[in-house]
Every structure is written in C-alpha cells, then in structure tokens.
Design an enzyme around this catalytic site. Structure first.
Site, PDB file in Angstrom:
ATOM      1  N   PRO A  83       0.827  -1.222   0.000  1.00 65.63           N
ATOM      2  CA  PRO A  83       0.000   0.000   0.000  1.00 65.63           C
ATOM      3  C   PRO A  83       0.853   1.262   0.000  1.00 65.63           C
ATOM      4  O   PRO A  83       0.355   2.357  -0.228  1.00 65.63           O
ATOM      5  CB  PRO A  83      -0.812  -0.131   1.298  1.00 65.63           C
ATOM      6  N   GLU A  97       1.974  -8.138   8.660  1.00 63.57           N
ATOM      7  CA  GLU A  97       2.249  -6.685   8.700  1.00 63.57           C
ATOM      8  C   GLU A  97       3.104  -6.245   7.517  1.00 63.57           C
ATOM      9  O   GLU A  97       3.364  -5.064   7.329  1.00 63.57           O
ATOM     10  CB  GLU A  97       2.956  -6.307  10.010  1.00 63.57           C
ATOM     11  N   ARG A 124      -4.482  -8.944 -20.493  1.00 58.06           N
ATOM     12  CA  ARG A 124      -5.482  -8.547 -21.494  1.00 58.06           C
ATOM     13  C   ARG A 124      -4.915  -7.564 -22.519  1.00 58.06           C
ATOM     14  O   ARG A 124      -5.509  -7.341 -23.564  1.00 58.06           O
ATOM     15  CB  ARG A 124      -6.764  -8.028 -20.832  1.00 58.06           C
ATOM     16  N   ASP A 178     -11.060   0.899 -24.289  1.00 57.87           N
ATOM     17  CA  ASP A 178     -11.327   0.899 -22.853  1.00 57.87           C
ATOM     18  C   ASP A 178     -10.969   2.234 -22.209  1.00 57.87           C
ATOM     19  O   ASP A 178     -10.174   3.010 -22.749  1.00 57.87           O
ATOM     20  CB  ASP A 178     -10.489  -0.189 -22.164  1.00 57.87           C
TER      21      ASP A 178
HETATM   22  N1  SAM Z   1       1.387  -2.913   7.528  1.00 52.92           N
HETATM   23  C1  SAM Z   1       1.285  -2.634   6.120  1.00 52.92           C
HETATM   24  C2  SAM Z   1       1.069  -1.132   5.947  1.00 52.92           C
HETATM   25  O1  SAM Z   1       0.232  -0.574   6.673  1.00 52.92           O
HETATM   26  O2  SAM Z   1       1.674  -0.522   5.033  1.00 52.92           O
HETATM   27  C3  SAM Z   1       0.118  -3.369   5.501  1.00 52.92           C
HETATM   28  C4  SAM Z   1       0.333  -4.832   5.396  1.00 52.92           C
HETATM   29  S1  SAM Z   1      -0.988  -5.651   4.569  1.00 52.92           S
HETATM   30  C5  SAM Z   1      -2.016  -6.163   5.899  1.00 52.92           C
HETATM   31  C6  SAM Z   1      -0.299  -7.158   3.996  1.00 52.92           C
HETATM   32  C7  SAM Z   1       0.160  -7.157   2.539  1.00 52.92           C
HETATM   33  O3  SAM Z   1      -0.932  -6.897   1.689  1.00 52.92           O
HETATM   34  C8  SAM Z   1       1.196  -6.124   2.167  1.00 52.92           C
HETATM   35  O4  SAM Z   1       2.497  -6.531   2.516  1.00 52.92           O
HETATM   36  C9  SAM Z   1       1.019  -6.006   0.679  1.00 52.92           C
HETATM   37  O5  SAM Z   1       1.716  -7.017  -0.026  1.00 52.92           O
HETATM   38  C10 SAM Z   1      -0.481  -6.246   0.508  1.00 52.92           C
HETATM   39  N2  SAM Z   1      -1.243  -5.001   0.335  1.00 52.92           N
HETATM   40  C11 SAM Z   1      -2.053  -4.424   1.233  1.00 52.92           C
HETATM   41  N3  SAM Z   1      -2.638  -3.329   0.745  1.00 52.92           N
HETATM   42  C12 SAM Z   1      -2.203  -3.194  -0.520  1.00 52.92           C
HETATM   43  C13 SAM Z   1      -2.446  -2.248  -1.553  1.00 52.92           C
HETATM   44  N4  SAM Z   1      -3.239  -1.196  -1.378  1.00 52.92           N
HETATM   45  N5  SAM Z   1      -1.820  -2.418  -2.737  1.00 52.92           N
HETATM   46  C14 SAM Z   1      -0.992  -3.469  -2.937  1.00 52.92           C
HETATM   47  N6  SAM Z   1      -0.727  -4.405  -1.985  1.00 52.92           N
HETATM   48  C15 SAM Z   1      -1.315  -4.266  -0.794  1.00 52.92           C
END
Ligand code: SAM
Length: 244
Positions: A89, A116, A154, A169
């Site tokens: 994220p 996490e 795609r 698209d």
């Molecule tokens: N503690 C992290 C933070 O707040 O930045 C979030 C960890 S999340 C619960 C677990 C995993 O989900 C991350 O390591 C990532 O690979 C994925 N993930 C979560 N949100 C995402 C997003 N918006 N885009 C891409 N991957 C995401």
C-alpha cells in the site's frame, strides 16, 4: 511481450486459480504465458517451515521472515534481468500507463506480502519497485497481484477477442469509455439511445466520442488535463443534449 509471470506467494493455489477464469485464464492455461508460483514456505528451514516472526520493537502482528522470502524471490528472478516488484500500500499507485509498462516485460515478477508486511531488509536488498492498488489496505498482496496480472495479460496481442477492444477501454486514450448497450431495445421502459440503432457509423462514432468526453468531464475531470482535445472534441463537448 509477456511470456512469464512469476509470483512469490504463501498462497500459490489462490494465484493458480487465475488460469481457470476468463480470457486471461485461457492465455495462462494454453501455454502462451507461463504462470509459476514460488512459496517462501518451500524455502524455510526447520520442522515447522515457519515464514513469519514477531516484529522487533514489539507491537501487533507478524512480519515475513527475510531468508525464506529472499530465497523464493531469488528463484523467481533467476536467469532474468527483469525488475522485481513487491505489492504494497506504500508503493506507486498502479494506473493504465504503468500496466502498459508492466505488460511489456518479458517476465513479470511479483512479490506478495502478508501479515504486517515483509522485513524491510529484503526490500532494500532485492526489490526494485513497489506497486499499490490504492489507498486502502488488503490482507495480502495476492489480491493486488491478481489485478495486475489480469490487466497485463489482457493487453497482450490476441488475448482479447476483438483487436481494438483494449484500445476503446477507459484510460487507454486518456478518457473514460462510453456507455454500452445490448438487446433488448427497450428494457424496463428504458430505450437504447436512438443513434446506436441508426446504422450511421459516423454518427455513432461521434456520439461515442462525445459520451466519453462528457463522462470524463463529469466523473474524472483530472484526466482531461493530460488529453489534448482537438477542435472537433471541443465542438462535441459544447453540443446540447438535443437529438440523443
Ligand atoms: N502494515 C502494512 C502497511 O500498513 O503498510 C500493511 C500490510 S498488509 C495487511 C499485507 C500485505 O498486503 C502487504 O504486505 C502487501 O503485499 C499487501 N497489500 C495491502 N494493501 C495493498 C495495496 N493497497 N496495494 C498493494 N498491496 C497491498
């Protein structure tokens, strides 16, 4: 052109499901693109093959341990000069332009975090880029990897039925797509716009372009800043709704 997709994931069955769904699944199952998963658990030592541990400094949750993850990433990236991308994220927001770049790689290497997240030293050592689906938190990178895989496949030549369907698209020309309709002509007292039944291809093209422009203006005016509108587009935008 994309020929290989390598995904580092603790849930390979989840990712493999992608090859069973839709046109992108067909491209994966008929061998045009190979999908391989690399599970850190297969690289973990010890009887329990543990892939996570408590965070240094305390606090809730677990963190993906560096060594099994690093070994899985190194296997996924072996014999390739292509960048390694982690889903996070905190990464760059994915959009159609970035998908076009990712789709142009020979091998797409995606690392899915869980818990996490992953030990930051792995990011420093082995990760070239971080991609986010948006400002919200998923419970695992698999959801984001699946979206990127689908959007990239795609765009590969021959995957979509009609050569032009990806071009029309949303975002590919910088605008949102126009509305679409199918039979019946009248559904619950709602009629299909007359112009679409006219057989007048020039008028239909004009109508679609105008709808795209109007939708983009109303829903995503920010997109218009990056599109150069010509005189015809400006005239279409200025037209009144009469006659539609
Ligand atoms: N503690 C992290 C933070 O707040 O930045 C979030 C960890 S999340 C619960 C677990 C995993 O989900 C991350 O390591 C990532 O690979 C994925 N993930 C979560 N949100 C995402 C997003 N918006 N885009 C891409 N991957 C995401």
């Amino acid at each position: 052109m994309l020929t290989e997709i390598h995904v580092v994931t603790l849930f390979p069955d989840w990712i493999r499901q992608l090859s069973t769904i839709g046109l992108t699944g067909k491209a994966l199952s008929d061998g045009r693109i190979t999908l391989r998963c690399f599970n850190p658990r297969d690289y973990a030592a010890g009887a329990h093959r543990s892939v996570d541990d408590r965070p240094y400094g305390g606090g809730p949750g677990m963190v993906m341990r560096p060594e099994p993850l690093a070994l899985a990433i190194q296997s996924a990236a072996a014999d390739s000069d292509q960048p390694v991308a982690v889903l996070s994220p905190q990464g760059m927001r994915v959009d159609q332009r970035s998908i076009e770049r990712l789709a142009g790689r020979r091998r797409l290497i995606l690392v899915c975090g869980r818990y996490e997240g992953i030990d930051e030293r792995v990011v420093d050592e082995l990760i070239d880029e971080e991609w986010s689906l948006g400002d919200f938190v998923l419970s695992g990178g698999e959801y984001a990897a699946a979206a990127i895989i689908d959007a990239s496949i795609r765009l590969q030549p021959g995957v979509l039925g009609h050569e032009q369907s990806a071009e029309q698209d949303s975002f590919s020309q910088g605008l949102l797509d126009c509305p679409h309709y199918t039979r019946p002509e009248i559904w619950r007292d709602r009629a299909v716009p007359e112009v679409l039944l006219s057989g007048d291809h020039a008028a239909i093209k004009r109508w679609r372009r105008r709808q795209s422009l109007l939708r983009t203006l109303h829903r995503r005016p920010d997109l218009l800043q990056n599109v150069s509108l010509d005189e015809t587009d400006r005239r279409l935008l200025a037209e009144t709704e009469v006659g539609e």
